[in-house]
Design a protein around this motif. Structure first.
Motif, mmCIF file in Angstrom:
data_model
loop_
_atom_site.group_PDB
_atom_site.id
_atom_site.type_symbol
_atom_site.label_atom_id
_atom_site.label_comp_id
_atom_site.label_asym_id
_atom_site.label_seq_id
_atom_site.Cartn_x
_atom_site.Cartn_y
_atom_site.Cartn_z
ATOM 1 N N GLU A 60 0.821 -1.228 0.000
ATOM 2 C CA GLU A 60 0.000 0.000 0.000
ATOM 3 C C GLU A 60 0.848 1.268 0.000
ATOM 4 O OE1 GLU A 60 -3.745 -0.106 2.240
ATOM 5 O OE2 GLU A 60 -3.058 -2.018 3.055
ATOM 6 N N ASN A 119 0.211 1.465 -7.735
ATOM 7 C CA ASN A 119 -1.058 1.026 -7.140
ATOM 8 C C ASN A 119 -1.835 0.137 -8.109
ATOM 9 O OD1 ASN A 119 -2.562 1.090 -4.746
ATOM 10 N ND2 ASN A 119 -4.042 2.522 -5.649
ATOM 11 N N SER A 131 -2.980 3.169 -0.926
ATOM 12 C CA SER A 131 -3.788 2.213 -1.697
ATOM 13 C C SER A 131 -4.979 2.887 -2.374
ATOM 14 C CB SER A 131 -4.246 1.083 -0.792
ATOM 15 O OG SER A 131 -4.739 1.597 0.410
ATOM 16 N N ASN A 132 -5.124 4.216 -2.208
ATOM 17 C CA ASN A 132 -6.183 4.929 -2.940
ATOM 18 C C ASN A 132 -5.596 5.878 -3.975
ATOM 19 O OD1 ASN A 132 -5.158 6.666 -1.073
ATOM 20 N ND2 ASN A 132 -7.104 7.456 -0.329
ATOM 21 N N SER A 133 -4.347 5.667 -4.340
ATOM 22 C CA SER A 133 -3.738 6.504 -5.392
ATOM 23 C C SER A 133 -4.343 6.160 -6.738
ATOM 24 C CB SER A 133 -2.226 6.255 -5.450
ATOM 25 O OG SER A 133 -1.594 6.797 -4.330
ATOM 26 N N SER A 134 -4.610 7.202 -7.544
ATOM 27 C CA SER A 134 -5.145 6.970 -8.891
ATOM 28 C C SER A 134 -4.073 7.305 -9.914
ATOM 29 C CB SER A 134 -6.391 7.839 -9.113
ATOM 30 O OG SER A 134 -7.183 7.270 -10.136
ATOM 31 N N TYR A 153 -8.327 4.592 -9.956
ATOM 32 C CA TYR A 153 -8.579 4.001 -8.632
ATOM 33 C C TYR A 153 -10.054 3.650 -8.472
ATOM 34 C CZ TYR A 153 -9.520 3.582 -3.698
ATOM 35 O OH TYR A 153 -9.968 3.129 -2.494
ATOM 36 N N ASN A 154 -10.292 2.448 -7.983
ATOM 37 C CA ASN A 154 -11.664 2.009 -7.753
ATOM 38 C C ASN A 154 -11.642 1.122 -6.505
ATOM 39 O OD1 ASN A 154 -14.069 0.638 -7.685
ATOM 40 N ND2 ASN A 154 -14.141 0.253 -9.901
ATOM 41 N N PRO A 155 -12.287 1.594 -5.400
ATOM 42 C CA PRO A 155 -12.161 0.860 -4.134
ATOM 43 C C PRO A 155 -12.747 -0.546 -4.189
ATOM 44 C CG PRO A 155 -13.788 2.641 -3.959
ATOM 45 C CD PRO A 155 -13.099 2.820 -5.277
ATOM 46 N N TYR A 206 -4.946 -2.307 -6.577
ATOM 47 C CA TYR A 206 -6.049 -1.564 -5.956
ATOM 48 C C TYR A 206 -6.756 -0.648 -6.949
ATOM 49 C CZ TYR A 206 -4.283 -3.123 -1.415
ATOM 50 O OH TYR A 206 -3.887 -3.887 -0.348
ATOM 51 N N SER A 207 -6.382 -0.713 -8.225
ATOM 52 C CA SER A 207 -6.982 0.153 -9.251
ATOM 53 C C SER A 207 -7.468 -0.698 -10.404
ATOM 54 C CB SER A 207 -5.927 1.109 -9.814
ATOM 55 O OG SER A 207 -5.567 2.072 -8.881
#
Ligand SMILES: O=C1C=c2cc(C(=O)O)[nH]c2=CC1=O
Length: 509
Positions: A193, A334, A326-329, A346-348, A339-340
């Motif tokens: 992450e 990532n 882990s929410n980087s676009s 980025y898409n949770p 996590y994308s």
């Protein structure tokens, strides 16, 4: 995580871990780091103190802060092509007694190995699982309890070469212990992450590869890789000649025909470690569990990634983007971590690429504190590293693309990766492997087929260009015709009588 020679109360008290080159001989303080033979020098450790991201708020509580200063502040710095905790080995890419012979080992697709090469690899893993690490020991208590004051004994223990590989991963992801009765807190992960995900796992594999080269006394030994980007719901390497087939009677266990069915996992009791303030030791637990594509509660993780996903992620331009988490676009890291969307968005709700391959395994290999216990981990991560290396080759990023500060703790560019010894920074792994790290991948990346949207866009642009060209051509023809007509006009215009008319008129006279 530390060399055997440094796991003593005296070494800890001195803060110095600079073993000599010849430990079997009488200790000679002047021979630290092979100084007498020109190999290296004992120097202060440099540790990153730049600000980290907001995920970790407990500064001061965790032994891994500013790694490895809580334990040691002096280490060996090796000259030239010498390397290692006592400068007794060679820098990656070099071999020989004097480290003067270049050597690049080639990591191959495990499916391309001949039957005897497969067997040799499996035997090597099994030997690593059953051989005590010759150089390193692990700490089984936090720093404050590492030495028993009554007996002066330390809480370091032996561990096998393969379990050392498992343990380092566990230690890097474990929570921060808050104190007895207070449990442990998350918000830290020194290897996932964040930007260090790729650099950390790269060094993790290099360390295992080097340990296995030493074990086999074969400097050309290379870890193979598993191309997991094959789509579908079949684990093609889950066969008895490779990573072990499914057990016919227990769907989440391995076939008894595989040696891996006899392996026992370490670091299983994570709830105990987190509540009691202990650290995983070398005690073994249950068998490896694996049930590929069998997670009925999460249909999304019942399929492996596709090659198109890999090719898409290779097109993401930036290595990492704020908040470097882990929410980087639009972050390559990532995206490859998973996590994308494979295109970088980025898409949770998404799990793709590396994460998807882990979760597909559905068992030991899908739980972060345990996953390296399943040897598929090694092959999954060599492939992930091959994608990273291809990205480095294609994009040739400036080192400044790797964030210097404000990444999650452990992930800044100059942070020493936890818990490796001697200290090695993330930036040292942010380089292409064949030129700098002594290994390469035998892999051909296909070119990406165009998506329907791309085909339509190209068709529309082509049509527009064609229409423009036709119009331009037509207007050119019209203009040329006009010009030609202009050229045919008489110089004096219609107000003057033409020659014929003139002649007629003269004759009349
Ligand atoms: O071992 C791992 C297991 C993982 C599971 C996820 C997830 O996305 O839920 N990610 C993982 C990374 C690992 O290294």
């Amino acid at each position: 995580q530390f060399p055997r020679q440094c796991a003593t109360p005296e070494a800890l008290a001195s803060g110095e871990c600079c073993p000599g080159l010849f430990p079997q001989q009488t200790p000679n303080p002047s021979d630290q780091c092979g100084f007498t033979v020109g190999r290296g020098l004992c120097v202060p450790v440099i540790a990153d103190s730049r600000p980290h991201g907001p995920q970790y708020t407990l500064d001061g509580l965790d032994d891994r802060e500013q790694w490895p200063l809580r334990f040691f502040n002096r280490t060996c710095l090796c000259n030239g092509r010498f390397y290692g905790y006592n400068c007794g080995s060679c820098r990656p890419g070099w071999t020989g007694d004097n480290c003067d012979q270049p050597l690049i080992v080639v990591r191959k697709n495990i499916q391309d190995l001949r039957a005897e090469e497969r067997q040799r690899f499996i035997n090597a893993l099994d030997l690593a699982k059953n051989t005590i690490h010759p150089d390193y020991v692990i700490g089984t208590r936090h720093y404050s309890e590492l030495i028993n004051p009554a007996t002066n004994a330390t809480n370091f223990v032996n561990i096998s070469i393969y379990d050392f590989f498992v343990w380092t991963h566990y230690y890097s992801v474990s929570k921060t212990f808050l104190g007895l009765g207070q449990g442990s807190a998350g918000g830290v992960d020194f290897s996932h992450e964040g930007p260090a995900f790729l650099t950390w796992h790269r060094f993790h594999l290099m360390q295992l590869e080097r340990d296995m080269q030493n074990l086999l006394q074969d400097a050309s030994f290379a870890l193979p890789y598993w191309n997991f980007a094959i789509g579908g719901n079949e684990c093609d390497i889950c066969t008895d000649d490779l990573m072990g087939a499914r057990n016919n009677f227990e769907q989440n266990l391995l076939s008894p025909n595989s040696v891996f069915s006899r392996w026992r996992v370490v670091c299983e009791n994570v709830e105990d470690y987190d509540s009691l303030g202990t650290i995983c030791n070398s005690t073994t637990g249950g068998p490896i569990r694996r049930n590929p594509a069998g997670n009925v509660d999460r249909p999304m993780v019942q399929r492996l990634p596709e090659m198109e996903d890999v090719l898409l992620c290779l097109e993401v331009n930036l290595f990492d983007t704020p908040p470097f988490f882990s929410n980087s676009s639009e972050s390559f890291r990532n995206t490859l971590e998973g996590y994308s969307e494979p295109s970088g968005l980025y898409n949770p709700t998404v799990r793709s690429l590396h994460n998807l391959a882990h979760l597909f395994l559905n068992g030991t290999g899908g739980q972060t504190h345990l996953s390296p216990n399943d040897p598929i981990f090694v092959l999954l991560h060599t492939f992930t590293d091959a994608v990273f290396d291809e990205w480095l080759k294609r994009h040739n990023p400036d080192p400044s693309q790797y964030p210097l500060e404000n990444a999650p703790i452990g992930h800044n560019r100059q942070y020493n990766m936890v818990p490796f010894w001697p200290p090695v920074t993330n930036s040292e792994m942010f380089v292409t492997a064949p030129e700098n790290l002594g290994y390469s991948y035998d892999i051909q990346w296909p070119s990406r087929p165009l998506s329907n949207t791309e085909i339509i866009t190209i068709a529309v642009i082509a049509a527009l260009v064609l229409v423009t060209l036709i119009f331009a051509g037509a207007s050119c023809v019209v203009r040329r015709k006009n010009k030609k007509n202009e050229a045919l006009q008489p110089l004096l215009g219609e107000s003057y009588p033409r020659y014929a008319e003139e002649k007629e008129n003269t004759q009349e006279v």
